[in-house]
Motif scaffolding. Structure first.
Motif, PDB file in Angstrom:
ATOM      1  N   PHE A  18       0.811  -1.212   0.000  1.00  0.00           N
ATOM      2  CA  PHE A  18       0.000   0.000   0.000  1.00  0.00           C
ATOM      3  C   PHE A  18       0.851   1.271   0.000  1.00  0.00           C
ATOM      4  N   ASP A  19       0.316   2.297  -0.635  1.00  0.00           N
ATOM      5  CA  ASP A  19       0.777   3.656  -0.422  1.00  0.00           C
ATOM      6  C   ASP A  19       0.208   4.125   0.928  1.00  0.00           C
ATOM      7  N   TRP A  20       0.608   5.317   1.360  1.00  0.00           N
ATOM      8  CA  TRP A  20       0.115   5.856   2.627  1.00  0.00           C
ATOM      9  C   TRP A  20      -0.912   6.975   2.423  1.00  0.00           C
ATOM     10  N   ALA A  21      -0.469   8.215   2.252  1.00  0.00           N
ATOM     11  CA  ALA A  21      -1.415   9.340   2.180  1.00  0.00           C
ATOM     12  C   ALA A  21      -2.370   9.183   1.002  1.00  0.00           C
ATOM     13  N   GLY A  22      -3.665   9.275   1.296  1.00  0.00           N
ATOM     14  CA  GLY A  22      -4.687   9.124   0.271  1.00  0.00           C
ATOM     15  C   GLY A  22      -5.094   7.692   0.022  1.00  0.00           C
ATOM     16  N   THR A  23      -4.340   6.751   0.604  1.00  0.00           N
ATOM     17  CA  THR A  23      -4.633   5.330   0.406  1.00  0.00           C
ATOM     18  C   THR A  23      -5.006   4.665   1.725  1.00  0.00           C
ATOM     19  N   LEU A  24      -4.099   4.690   2.702  1.00  0.00           N
ATOM     20  CA  LEU A  24      -4.389   4.125   4.022  1.00  0.00           C
ATOM     21  C   LEU A  24      -4.836   5.187   5.015  1.00  0.00           C
ATOM     22  N   VAL A  25      -4.243   6.378   4.925  1.00  0.00           N
ATOM     23  CA  VAL A  25      -4.554   7.476   5.846  1.00  0.00           C
ATOM     24  C   VAL A  25      -4.755   8.754   5.045  1.00  0.00           C
ATOM     25  N   ASP A  26      -5.236   9.788   5.706  1.00  0.00           N
ATOM     26  CA  ASP A  26      -5.316  11.138   5.121  1.00  0.00           C
ATOM     27  C   ASP A  26      -6.207  11.168   3.880  1.00  0.00           C
ATOM     28  N   PHE A  27      -7.512  11.021   4.097  1.00  0.00           N
ATOM     29  CA  PHE A  27      -8.491  11.072   3.007  1.00  0.00           C
ATOM     30  C   PHE A  27      -8.314  12.385   2.238  1.00  0.00           C
ATOM     31  N   SER A  29      -5.529  13.128   0.656  1.00  0.00           N
ATOM     32  CA  SER A  29      -4.085  13.377   0.555  1.00  0.00           C
ATOM     33  C   SER A  29      -3.778  14.864   0.741  1.00  0.00           C
ATOM     34  N   LEU A  30      -4.200  15.396   1.877  1.00  0.00           N
ATOM     35  CA  LEU A  30      -4.067  16.826   2.136  1.00  0.00           C
ATOM     36  C   LEU A  30      -2.728  17.212   2.757  1.00  0.00           C
ATOM     37  N   ALA A  31      -2.156  16.329   3.588  1.00  0.00           N
ATOM     38  CA  ALA A  31      -0.937  16.707   4.305  1.00  0.00           C
ATOM     39  C   ALA A  31       0.180  17.157   3.380  1.00  0.00           C
ATOM     40  N   PRO A  32       0.559  16.355   2.387  1.00  0.00           N
ATOM     41  CA  PRO A  32       1.677  16.804   1.547  1.00  0.00           C
ATOM     42  C   PRO A  32       1.325  17.992   0.662  1.00  0.00           C
ATOM     43  N   THR A  33       0.113  18.040   0.124  1.00  0.00           N
ATOM     44  CA  THR A  33      -0.202  19.087  -0.842  1.00  0.00           C
ATOM     45  C   THR A  33      -0.204  20.471  -0.203  1.00  0.00           C
ATOM     46  N   GLN A  34      -0.849  20.620   0.945  1.00  0.00           N
ATOM     47  CA  GLN A  34      -0.904  21.932   1.585  1.00  0.00           C
ATOM     48  C   GLN A  34       0.480  22.396   2.010  1.00  0.00           C
ATOM     49  N   ILE A  35       1.319  21.464   2.463  1.00  0.00           N
ATOM     50  CA  ILE A  35       2.656  21.854   2.904  1.00  0.00           C
ATOM     51  C   ILE A  35       3.505  22.300   1.718  1.00  0.00           C
ATOM     52  N   PHE A  36       3.327  21.700   0.553  1.00  0.00           N
ATOM     53  CA  PHE A  36       4.038  22.190  -0.631  1.00  0.00           C
ATOM     54  C   PHE A  36       3.646  23.632  -0.921  1.00  0.00           C
ATOM     55  N   VAL A  37       2.362  23.928  -0.853  1.00  0.00           N
ATOM     56  CA  VAL A  37       1.895  25.300  -1.084  1.00  0.00           C
ATOM     57  C   VAL A  37       2.549  26.250  -0.079  1.00  0.00           C
ATOM     58  N   ASP A  38       2.555  25.845   1.196  1.00  0.00           N
ATOM     59  CA  ASP A  38       3.107  26.703   2.240  1.00  0.00           C
ATOM     60  C   ASP A  38       4.614  26.879   2.087  1.00  0.00           C
ATOM     61  N   VAL A 219      -8.737  13.000  -6.767  1.00  0.00           N
ATOM     62  CA  VAL A 219      -9.952  13.761  -6.461  1.00  0.00           C
ATOM     63  C   VAL A 219      -9.605  14.913  -5.522  1.00  0.00           C
ATOM     64  N   GLY A 220      -8.899  14.602  -4.436  1.00  0.00           N
ATOM     65  CA  GLY A 220      -8.345  15.652  -3.597  1.00  0.00           C
ATOM     66  C   GLY A 220      -9.318  16.396  -2.700  1.00  0.00           C
ATOM     67  N   TYR A 221     -10.436  15.769  -2.365  1.00  0.00           N
ATOM     68  CA  TYR A 221     -11.406  16.368  -1.444  1.00  0.00           C
ATOM     69  C   TYR A 221     -11.387  15.595  -0.127  1.00  0.00           C
ATOM     70  N   THR A 222     -11.657  16.285   0.975  1.00  0.00           N
ATOM     71  CA  THR A 222     -11.868  15.577   2.224  1.00  0.00           C
ATOM     72  C   THR A 222     -13.181  14.800   2.132  1.00  0.00           C
ATOM     73  N   HIS A 223     -13.366  13.859   3.056  1.00  0.00           N
ATOM     74  CA  HIS A 223     -14.612  13.098   3.071  1.00  0.00           C
ATOM     75  C   HIS A 223     -15.806  14.032   3.306  1.00  0.00           C
ATOM     76  N   ARG A 224     -15.632  14.993   4.199  1.00  0.00           N
ATOM     77  CA  ARG A 224     -16.720  15.939   4.480  1.00  0.00           C
ATOM     78  C   ARG A 224     -17.065  16.761   3.241  1.00  0.00           C
ATOM     79  N   GLU A 225     -16.054  17.194   2.515  1.00  0.00           N
ATOM     80  CA  GLU A 225     -16.299  17.969   1.294  1.00  0.00           C
ATOM     81  C   GLU A 225     -17.032  17.141   0.252  1.00  0.00           C
TER      82      GLU A 225
END
Length: 277
Positions: A18-27, A29-38, A219-225
């Motif tokens: 398995f991959d991690w972000a977006g696959t097992l955790v972090d619906f 895949s927000l952690a890496p993307t936002q930090i790149f922006v920052d 897709v890049g949306y949270t579950h809530r979104e």
């Protein structure tokens, strides 16, 4: 298939990687993307979340290099610094990115619904569980104990910065799992990933490759979104993600890892009649 199933010897499914972000955790895949922006913003370079998602799945240093090779971002860098971006600039952004990522990754460590139960189901069938990530080891050292508390604890983990051969889209991290888990045949492995480079990794390693659409980077949306969107919009996002993942070579595409058991059953049936990826 390159050969007819009749000419092949049946093998057993042995492992899922398995991959991690977006696959097992972090619906999403927000952690890496936002930090790149920052991280880029700290150098007065403005990139969008969509741009940040583009190279997702690569090692983080290579991800930054790819972003700086983007014509629009390179032009911004040229305007700000008076020169084209270099590998030394990649090093500088990476050095800024790393502590930010380490500090924030825990906020996005929640498992994707059904992931822990799915891993338990795989182990109940006698399958081994491997994993790999574009995250460097320093980031995984923070993420792994948090995920383990929630039942996400693969048998082996390979980080994006620890193989001399490199990372995705090459097969190296997937094959490192094969060695560590003592897998007899790569065709007895399934690689599960939400990114194009991650799917290409599995294909190049000779494995069955399963793409993840709704919970992942494409897709890049949270579950809530997602829940707040019109069903037609969700269907369109899912179809677009599936098209990209299948174009990369995915044999199957699922909404999230919670849907993996059905695909496992199909792959096991195909292996029994001698099919290979």
């Amino acid at each position: 298939m390159s050969m007819s199933a009749a000419n092949k010897t049946a093998i057993a499914l042995e492992a899922v990687i398995f991959d991690w972000a977006g696959t097992l955790v972090d619906f999403g895949s927000l952690a890496p993307t936002q930090i790149f922006v920052d991280a880029f913003k700290s150098f007065d370079i403005n990139i969008t979340l969509q741009q940040a998602r583009g190279p997702m799945g690569l090692s983080k240093w290579q991800h930054i290099r790819t972003l700086l090779d983007d014509a629009d971002i390179a032009a911004q860098w040229q305007r700000c610094t008076g020169r084209a971006p270099t590998d030394q600039d990649v090093d500088a952004i990476y050095a800024r990115f790393m502590p930010m990522q380490i500090a924030k990754v825990g906020q996005y460590s929640q498992p994707i619904d059904g992931a822990a139960q799915m891993l338990a189901w795989l182990r109940g069938r006698g399958l081994k569980v491997g994993s790999c990530s574009g995250y460097p080891r320093e980031v995984l050292d923070v993420l792994l104990p948090l995920a383990a508390r929630d039942g996400i604890a693969p048998d082996h983990v390979v980080a994006g910065d620890e193989l001399a051969a490199g990372g995705r889209p090459g097969p190296y991290m997937a094959l490192a799992n094969v060695l560590a888990l003592k897998i007899g045949d790569v065709a007895g492995c399934i690689k599960v990933d939400d990114t194009v480079p991650g799917i290409e990794e599995g294909v190049r390693a000779g494995m069955w490759s399963v793409g993840v659409s709704l919970s992942g980077n494409e897709v890049g949306y949270t579950h809530r979104e997602l829940v707040g969107l019109e069903p037609a919009k969700v269907s369109a996002l899912k179809a677009q993600a599936e098209q990209k993942l299948r174009a990369a070579g995915a044999h199957y595409v699922i909404d999230s890892v919670a849907d993996l058991p059905g695909v496992v059953a199909q792959i096991e049936a195909r292996l029994k009649v001698g099919e290979r990826p």
